[in-house]
Design an enzyme around this catalytic site. Structure first.
Site, short mmCIF file in Angstrom:
data_model
loop_
_atom_site.label_atom_id
_atom_site.label_comp_id
_atom_site.label_asym_id
_atom_site.label_seq_id
_atom_site.Cartn_x
_atom_site.Cartn_y
_atom_site.Cartn_z
N ARG A 195 -14.34 1.68 -11.80
CA ARG A 195 -13.38 2.76 -11.78
C ARG A 195 -13.06 3.01 -13.25
NH1 ARG A 195 -7.93 2.71 -12.32
NH2 ARG A 195 -6.51 4.25 -11.42
N SER A 264 -8.06 5.20 0.26
CA SER A 264 -6.60 4.92 0.03
C SER A 264 -5.76 5.33 0.64
CB SER A 264 -6.16 5.49 -1.61
OG SER A 264 -7.32 5.18 -2.59
N LYS A 293 -1.56 2.19 -12.13
CA LYS A 293 -1.51 3.50 -11.37
C LYS A 293 -0.04 4.06 -11.87
CE LYS A 293 -3.49 6.10 -8.28
NZ LYS A 293 -4.47 7.16 -8.64
C1 LIG Z 1 -9.30 -0.47 -3.00
C2 LIG Z 1 -8.80 0.74 -3.49
N1 LIG Z 1 -7.83 1.18 -3.00
C3 LIG Z 1 -7.01 2.41 -3.62
C4 LIG Z 1 -7.41 2.85 -4.80
C5 LIG Z 1 -6.88 4.01 -5.36
O1 LIG Z 1 -7.64 5.27 -5.23
P1 LIG Z 1 -7.31 6.79 -5.68
O2 LIG Z 1 -5.77 6.83 -4.76
O3 LIG Z 1 -8.04 7.52 -5.55
O4 LIG Z 1 -6.71 6.44 -7.34
P2 LIG Z 1 -7.79 6.18 -8.26
O5 LIG Z 1 -8.25 4.77 -8.20
O6 LIG Z 1 -8.83 7.09 -8.26
O7 LIG Z 1 -6.83 6.35 -9.59
C6 LIG Z 1 -8.79 2.13 -5.28
N2 LIG Z 1 -9.48 2.90 -6.26
N3 LIG Z 1 -9.09 1.17 -4.74
C1 TZP Z 2 -5.99 1.87 -8.22
C2 TZP Z 2 -4.92 1.75 -7.48
N1 TZP Z 2 -4.73 2.13 -6.12
C3 TZP Z 2 -3.34 1.69 -5.72
S1 TZP Z 2 -2.64 0.70 -6.88
C4 TZP Z 2 -3.92 0.48 -7.87
C5 TZP Z 2 -4.21 -0.08 -9.17
C6 TZP Z 2 -4.11 -1.54 -9.14
O1 TZP Z 2 -4.11 -2.08 -10.10
P1 TZP Z 2 -3.23 -3.57 -10.73
O2 TZP Z 2 -4.32 -4.62 -9.76
O3 TZP Z 2 -3.74 -3.88 -12.08
O4 TZP Z 2 -1.94 -3.54 -10.43
#
Ligand SMILES: Cc1ncc(COP(=O)(O)OP(=O)(O)O)c(N)n1
Ligand code: TZP
Ligand code: MG
Length: 373
Positions: A195, A264, A293
């Site tokens: 990501r 998600s 996020k």
């Molecule tokens: C395992 C997992 N869960 C949630 C997310 C978040 O995806 P998304 O809502 O599309 O947000 P971004 O990651 O694209 O910013 C994830 N990446 N992985």
């Molecule tokens: C990509 C994403 N989607 C929901 S929370 C999150 C970020 C989680 O990051 P962290 O483990 O650093 O709190």
């Protein structure tokens, strides 16, 4: 030996015919040897694949399919083809490719053997036409069946590994990204998502290729965030899609039935829709607010508990999870979590990985008295 058709003053019609006949016989023997060798090759390759289906995947269905193909190969392996075998004069028996000596993981071993079976079947298809008109057709059909078997087996392998994965590393940009991911893989990590919301596509492609390779070496699943095209370009195991990304059904059309699609979710409606749409797993969160996020409200531990009771596909609690609160998340019912900062910023990613995995797999569920597996 005289060549058939050459001028010879002693030649008469009988000699020419005899020589033409022996030339034909020679060619026939060569074709028999090719068929014999490739029937063996295909069966050996299939046997190697079958052993993994049996002992690695415990799949009676896949074992049955391999066996059926081996039996069909055996039915074509007639006594006259076997009689043509001439191993001492075969210059090919000593030749091994350097890659055969150094397989790094089961996936590449399986792929190499599928490749070997496909090649052998192609040879059988072509030379088989010279032996029996039905042979070409039979091996063409078998070749297509083996293609399907390969993609199903790889899909099955992914699903099994997903079920055994309790910790999911979602990456964020870092100067030591590859070292960190490798350290976590050494600690037992089996699921990685690439990501990077900021890099350009050249950089993304380059990083994704490297991570793909690294994950294959350690036998881990490799997922791409957001981008189906990138997932296909680097032969990733799947893609992770948020609510603002492509619908699961569209991604499924593009990726086919055997790659993984994650979605998600922040609430029960999204969870139910993701399951109905055919997602292979879901993210459940953010459990806590997180700078990774920014601006996204926490769904809280209540949603984790809801997922524990209602979600029947693999799900990963995500968002603000670290070594200090992992036990609260487990107490709320999670047995799989996804983390970004806890591993990407860790000084000792191997140890942190081991800690998370041990908590997620060894702790006993208070209400069931059983480990979380
Ligand atoms: C395992 C997992 N869960 C949630 C997310 C978040 O995806 P998304 O809502 O599309 O947000 P971004 O990651 O694209 O910013 C994830 N990446 N992985
Ligand atoms: C990509 C994403 N989607 C929901 S929370 C999150 C970020 C989680 O990051 P962290 O483990 O650093 O709190
Ligand atoms: Mg997204």
């Amino acid at each position: 030996m005289k060549e058939a058709g050459c001028y010879d003053e002693n030649t008469n019609g009988v000699v020419v015919m005899v020589e033409a006949h022996s030339q034909k016989e020679h060619i026939q023997q060569v074709v028999y040897r090719i068929l014999d060798a490739n029937l063996d090759r295909a069966r050996e390759g299939l046997r190697i694949i079958e052993e993994w289906c049996r002992f690695g995947l415990n799949s009676a269905q896949l074992v049955g399919e391999c066996k059926k193909e081996r039996q069909e190969l055996a039915s074509w392996h007639t006594a006259e083809l076997r009689a043509a075998r001439n191993t001492p004069d075969d210059p090919g028996t000593d030749l091994t490719h350097p890659q055969e000596e150094q397989r790094t993981d089961v996936k590449s071993l399986l792929q190499a053997n599928f490749c070997r079976v496909q090649e052998a079947l192609r040879v059988l298809e072509e030379y088989g036409k010279l032996y029996n008109p039905n042979m070409g057709k039979a091996f063409k059909q078998m070749r297509y069946r083996i293609y399907t078997l390969e993609s199903r087996l790889m899909g099955y392998h992914r699903q099994q590994l997903l079920l055994r994965s309790h910790l999911y590393l979602v990456t964020s940009p870092s100067d030591r990204l590859l070292d960190t991911v490798e350290a976590a893989l050494k600690g037992g990590l089996t699921l990685v998502q690439y990501r990077d919301k900021l890099a350009d596509d050249t950089k993304r492609l380059e990083q994704a290729k490297k991570l793909r390779q690294l994950c294959s070496t350690y036998g881990a699943i490799f997922i791409i965030n957001d981008r189906v095209d990138l997932a296909l370009a680097v032969d990733a195991d799947g893609v992770h899609l948020g609510q603002q990304d492509l619908p699961v059904a569209v991604a499924r059309q593009l990726l086919g039935p055997h790659r993984l699609i994650g979605r998600s979710t922040t609430n029960l409606q999204e969870m139910q829709a993701a399951i109905a749409d055919g997602a292979d797993y879901i993210g459940v969160g953010p459990v806590y607010e997180t700078p990774t996020k920014e601006g996204k409200a926490a769904a809280g531990l209540e949603y984790v508990s809801y997922a524990a009771k209602n979600c029947h596909i693999p799900w990963f609690a995500i968002g603000g999870i670290d070594t200090s609160n992992i036990n609260d998340v487990i107490d709320a019912g999670a047995n799989r979590v996804a983390v970004v900062r806890s591993l990407i910023q860790a000084e000792q990613p191997t140890l942190v990985t081991q800690f998370f995995i041990s908590q997620l797999t060894n702790r006993v569920r208070p209400e069931h008295g059983k480990p979380y597996i």
